[in-house]
Design a protein around this motif. Structure first.
Motif, PDB file in Angstrom:
ATOM      1  N   LEU A 123      77.679  50.162  70.273  1.00 16.94           N
ATOM      2  CA  LEU A 123      77.044  51.338  69.665  1.00 16.94           C
ATOM      3  C   LEU A 123      76.761  52.344  70.791  1.00 16.94           C
ATOM      4  O   LEU A 123      75.937  52.078  71.666  1.00 16.94           O
ATOM      5  CB  LEU A 123      75.761  50.938  68.936  1.00 16.94           C
ATOM      6  N   PRO A 124      77.465  53.466  70.773  1.00 17.51           N
ATOM      7  CA  PRO A 124      77.442  54.370  71.936  1.00 17.51           C
ATOM      8  C   PRO A 124      76.071  54.938  72.272  1.00 17.51           C
ATOM      9  O   PRO A 124      75.795  55.241  73.419  1.00 17.51           O
ATOM     10  CB  PRO A 124      78.415  55.485  71.542  1.00 17.51           C
ATOM     11  N   GLU A 125      75.196  55.082  71.268  1.00 18.21           N
ATOM     12  CA  GLU A 125      73.883  55.692  71.529  1.00 18.21           C
ATOM     13  C   GLU A 125      72.876  54.681  72.073  1.00 18.21           C
ATOM     14  O   GLU A 125      71.861  55.058  72.648  1.00 18.21           O
ATOM     15  CB  GLU A 125      73.317  56.320  70.239  1.00 18.21           C
ATOM     16  N   LEU A 163      66.422  55.391  63.465  1.00 17.51           N
ATOM     17  CA  LEU A 163      65.959  56.682  62.933  1.00 17.51           C
ATOM     18  C   LEU A 163      65.994  57.754  64.025  1.00 17.51           C
ATOM     19  O   LEU A 163      66.328  58.905  63.771  1.00 17.51           O
ATOM     20  CB  LEU A 163      64.530  56.555  62.389  1.00 17.51           C
ATOM     21  N   TRP A 164      65.650  57.329  65.240  1.00 15.45           N
ATOM     22  CA  TRP A 164      65.654  58.283  66.353  1.00 15.45           C
ATOM     23  C   TRP A 164      67.071  58.750  66.660  1.00 15.45           C
ATOM     24  O   TRP A 164      67.308  59.924  66.929  1.00 15.45           O
ATOM     25  CB  TRP A 164      65.004  57.645  67.586  1.00 15.45           C
ATOM     26  N   ARG A 165      68.030  57.792  66.589  1.00 18.70           N
ATOM     27  CA  ARG A 165      69.415  58.166  66.871  1.00 18.70           C
ATOM     28  C   ARG A 165      69.960  59.134  65.824  1.00 18.70           C
ATOM     29  O   ARG A 165      70.787  59.970  66.120  1.00 18.70           O
ATOM     30  CB  ARG A 165      70.292  56.909  66.933  1.00 18.70           C
ATOM     31  N   ARG A 166      69.469  58.989  64.583  1.00 18.15           N
ATOM     32  CA  ARG A 166      69.898  59.918  63.519  1.00 18.15           C
ATOM     33  C   ARG A 166      68.745  60.873  63.194  1.00 18.15           C
ATOM     34  O   ARG A 166      68.390  61.065  62.037  1.00 18.15           O
ATOM     35  CB  ARG A 166      70.287  59.119  62.281  1.00 18.15           C
ATOM     36  N   ARG A 167      68.159  61.422  64.242  1.00 15.40           N
ATOM     37  CA  ARG A 167      66.910  62.151  64.034  1.00 15.40           C
ATOM     38  C   ARG A 167      67.067  63.396  63.182  1.00 15.40           C
ATOM     39  O   ARG A 167      66.155  63.756  62.450  1.00 15.40           O
ATOM     40  CB  ARG A 167      66.221  62.472  65.357  1.00 15.40           C
ATOM     41  N   ASP A 169      61.675  47.472  65.234  1.00 15.71           N
ATOM     42  CA  ASP A 169      62.032  48.092  66.511  1.00 15.71           C
ATOM     43  C   ASP A 169      63.404  48.769  66.396  1.00 15.71           C
ATOM     44  O   ASP A 169      63.584  49.937  66.778  1.00 15.71           O
ATOM     45  CB  ASP A 169      62.040  46.974  67.572  1.00 15.71           C
ATOM     46  N   TYR A 170      64.347  48.029  65.807  1.00 14.86           N
ATOM     47  CA  TYR A 170      65.697  48.581  65.669  1.00 14.86           C
ATOM     48  C   TYR A 170      65.700  49.754  64.673  1.00 14.86           C
ATOM     49  O   TYR A 170      66.416  50.742  64.875  1.00 14.86           O
ATOM     50  CB  TYR A 170      66.675  47.488  65.210  1.00 14.86           C
ATOM     51  N   GLY A 223      69.876  50.564  81.581  1.00 15.06           N
ATOM     52  CA  GLY A 223      69.221  51.596  80.764  1.00 15.06           C
ATOM     53  C   GLY A 223      70.127  52.734  80.359  1.00 15.06           C
ATOM     54  O   GLY A 223      69.685  53.693  79.723  1.00 15.06           O
ATOM     55  N   PHE A 224      71.426  52.626  80.720  1.00 24.72           N
ATOM     56  CA  PHE A 224      72.361  53.710  80.391  1.00 24.72           C
ATOM     57  C   PHE A 224      72.836  53.593  78.941  1.00 24.72           C
ATOM     58  O   PHE A 224      73.140  52.492  78.487  1.00 24.72           O
ATOM     59  CB  PHE A 224      73.587  53.646  81.297  1.00 24.72           C
ATOM     60  N   PRO A 225      72.950  54.713  78.225  1.00 25.33           N
ATOM     61  CA  PRO A 225      73.596  54.637  76.908  1.00 25.33           C
ATOM     62  C   PRO A 225      75.057  54.215  77.099  1.00 25.33           C
ATOM     63  O   PRO A 225      75.693  54.613  78.090  1.00 25.33           O
ATOM     64  CB  PRO A 225      73.518  56.071  76.374  1.00 25.33           C
ATOM     65  N   ALA A 226      75.556  53.437  76.158  1.00 25.01           N
ATOM     66  CA  ALA A 226      76.921  52.906  76.306  1.00 25.01           C
ATOM     67  C   ALA A 226      77.959  54.017  76.437  1.00 25.01           C
ATOM     68  O   ALA A 226      78.997  53.838  77.075  1.00 25.01           O
ATOM     69  CB  ALA A 226      77.246  52.006  75.118  1.00 25.01           C
TER      70      ALA A 226
END
Lengths: 390, 227
Positions: free
Chosen positions: B99-101, A18-22, A12-13, B140-143
């Motif tokens: 982690l901001p994202e 991967l999505w965050r560093r898409r 899951d993580y 649900g907000f990004p940090a």
């Protein structure tokens, strides 16, 4: 259960990571999918071509006898048939006249085949290979798809004899596109018309086609023929089939070697991408470790990232390869696989996908990729927790 | 009260044997009782963060004995230090280290993932903490999209998600205004009343002078002194 939950959590993580560093993930996936696409396309094309050749060669004679002189083929006397009369097991010997007709207008060679289909094995299958029309009678011809395009869809065509006089022929049919591999550039006509076109005397033929009563005796009969007719080359259908396989296999092998170079370059690229941790990535790993992730958890995370990237790329690359071969007839590699010629067969390829083939491409691509990312993953995982401290 | 944390002759030297060798801690002897609230006080570079990292099982001391909750940690390999840290320690950092994202909820539940806690339980535990700290509406907000005070509370929630007995906070109010610093100390006070052992590092008067802080420990050039 806890172990499974842990794996699912890490997957899951990995997905969210991967999505965050898409941008980075997609760039790796695109290059990887392209390499897999090339490799799988070649594999599928080779397989489809060899299968097509095997399927079509069913119509070829079981044994072909050619006369040789100084290593070159020359016309064979039809009278050789009498010399073979004593071989038990031969059902029929049919003379065949064939050769190449050079069309100066298009600078292309056409293959002329003159044979009486009623005397050929599986003559009815030959008739089935005709898309529109019927088998040719005297002064008639059936054209392959490419030959028809070259000569035009005329009812009458005229070809030059060696003395430059014109020989008129009536077009009575066209071969099916499915037989393009063998018939694309073909003019199929009765043997006497072919002799007339090539100015070949009636007592000579290009080769002799032998039909045997028992297919299991083909090799034995071929040996007997070779012994009785020194100076001839005796070819069995299976030898011709093997030649096709060897030619396609060689071309595919050559291309595969080139592609392996591309694969190696990609692995180096993957290594480089996996090794080069950005400051944000280092910080993230530091945070994960300080909140309780162990080195093994981080390695697992990087491993799953690699697996997800590799599998997605594999599925995309393999699917595209299938579409390329099945729906576009391997358009990108057709010249490499079939040879460069003016008239190029437009056969329909149907790629058969077997588990073994999929596993082979998987082992050649996904496994090296994962291996290339193991060490960088470990190097990332041993980043110390205190790197997240202020 | 029994000592939860016992340090005896603890030394920490960075880059040992190299030209840039730094002796960050020198012969530290310290006992901290379970359920107490302590503030490590000292100027920048005095060794506060290093001492906190040793107590927090981030790394072992170079020499000396460090025991947390009865476990001798001085010679434990990194793997066991991590296991002990995730069972007993909650960290709050000066710059929050989120982690901001990731969403607020995902940041908070990060420590639960390698423990194999399922998504439903993770959500429930995070929801309880977010509710308690008044950031439930930000789940649900990004940090990166929330305010400094909310970030601080997310960091507190993450430190509490495993329900650890010890909370460590390194310069927690350095980037907060007066009101937010007061609010932070209110929360620490509550946790203290709940029985948590809290160790803060700071040179902020608001913390060092806060009534909830039971004991001040001074550090100067890697050595303890009475402030």
């Amino acid at each position: 259960m806890n172990g499974l939950s842990r794996q699912l959590n890490v997957i899951d993580y990995s997905l969210s990571s991967l999505w965050r560093r898409r941008f980075k993930s997609v760039s790796v996936m695109v290059v990887f999918a392209a390499v897999i696409f090339l490799l799988a396309s070649f594999q599928m094309t080779t397989k489809a071509l060899t299968q097509t050749a095997s399927r079509l060669l069913v119509m070829a004679p079981e044994i072909t006898i050619q006369k040789m002189r100084a290593g070159r083929q020359e016309p064979i006397p039809v009278a050789y048939r009498e010399k073979l009369a004593g071989i038990f097991g031969i059902r029929r010997i049919t003379p065949r006249v064939w050769g190449y007709y050079f069309n100066e207008t298009h600078a292309a060679n056409l293959t002329v085949i003159g044979v009486d289909p009623r005397l050929m094995p599986l003559g009815e299958k030959l008739a089935a290979a005709i898309d529109t029309g019927r088998l040719p009678g005297d002064h008639e011809v059936v054209l392959g798809q490419g030959a028809e395009e070259l000569l035009g869809e005329n009812r009458m065509i005229s070809l030059f004899r060696p003395d430059l006089s014109l020989k008129p022929l009536t077009v009575v049919g066209r071969f099916r596109p499915a037989t393009d591999l063998l018939t694309y550039d073909t003019l199929f006509l009765p043997p006497d018309d072919a002799r007339d076109l090539f100015s070949l005397p009636p007592e000579l033929a290009t080769d002799l086609c032998v039909t045997v009563a028992n297919p299991s005796e083909v090799d034995t009969i071929a040996k007997k023929i070779a012994a009785l007719l020194p100076g001839t080359r005796v070819l069995t259908r299976s030898q011709i089939e093997k030649t096709y396989h060897a030619v396609f296999g060689w071309r595919s092998g050559f291309a595969s070697v080139c592609l392996l170079t591309a694969l190696t370059s990609f692995i180096i690229f993957a290594w480089d991408k996996a090794s080069g941790l950005t400051p944000e990535e280092r910080r993230e790993i530091g945070i994960l470790k300080i909140v309780g992730w162990q080195t093994a958890d981080v390695i697992l995370l990087r491993f799953w990232e690699g697996v997800i990237v590799a599998l997605l790329s594999f599925v995309a690359g393999y699917t595209l390869a299938y579409i390329h071969v099945a729906f576009f007839d391997a358009g990108l590699f057709r010249p490499i696989m079939l040879g460069w010629s003016v008239l190029h067969p437009r056969l329909r390829l149907s790629p058969g996908v077997e588990v073994g083939d999929v596993l082979l491409v998987l082992c050649l691509t996904v496994v090296p990729y994962l291996a290339a990312t193991v060490v960088p993953a470990w190097r990332a995982a041993i980043i110390r927790a205190d790197s997240a401290l202020n | 009260m029994t000592a939860l944390i016992e340090l005896s002759n603890v030394d920490k030297t960075y880059n040992q044997g190299q030209v840039n060798e730094v002796r960050a801690l020198k012969g530290i002897n310290l006992e901290i009782a379970a359920g107490s609230m302590v503030c490590l006080q000292g100027s920048s570079g005095s060794g506060k963060s290093t001492l906190l990292a040793i107590i927090g099982c981030v790394f072992p001391p170079t020499s000396g004995r460090a025991a947390i909750a009865g476990k001798q940690l001085s010679r434990l390999p990194d793997r066991f230090l991590t296991l002990h840290r995730r069972a007993s320690i909650g960290f709050i950092f000066q710059r929050f280290n989120l982690l901001p994202e990731l969403t607020v909820q995902d940041n908070i539940t990060l420590p639960l993932m390698p423990l194999g806690v399922g998504p439903r339980e993770r959500r429930e535990r995070a929801a309880r903490l977010m509710e308690r700290l008044g950031i439930g509406h930000r789940a649900g907000f990004p940090a990166r999209q929330i305010s400094g005070g909310e970030l601080q509370r997310v960091a507190i929630a993450r430190a509490l998600i495993n329900d650890p007995p010890i909370i460590l906070a390194d310069e927690p109010t350095a980037h907060l205004d007066h009101a937010l610093s007061l609010a932070f100390m209110e929360i620490m006070g509550e946790l203290h009343r709940d029985g948590k052992t809290i160790i803060l590092t700071s040179h902020d008067q608001l913390i060092t002078g806060h009534p909830a802080v039971e004991r001040l420990i001074g550090l100067n050039d890697g050595m303890l002194h009475v402030p």
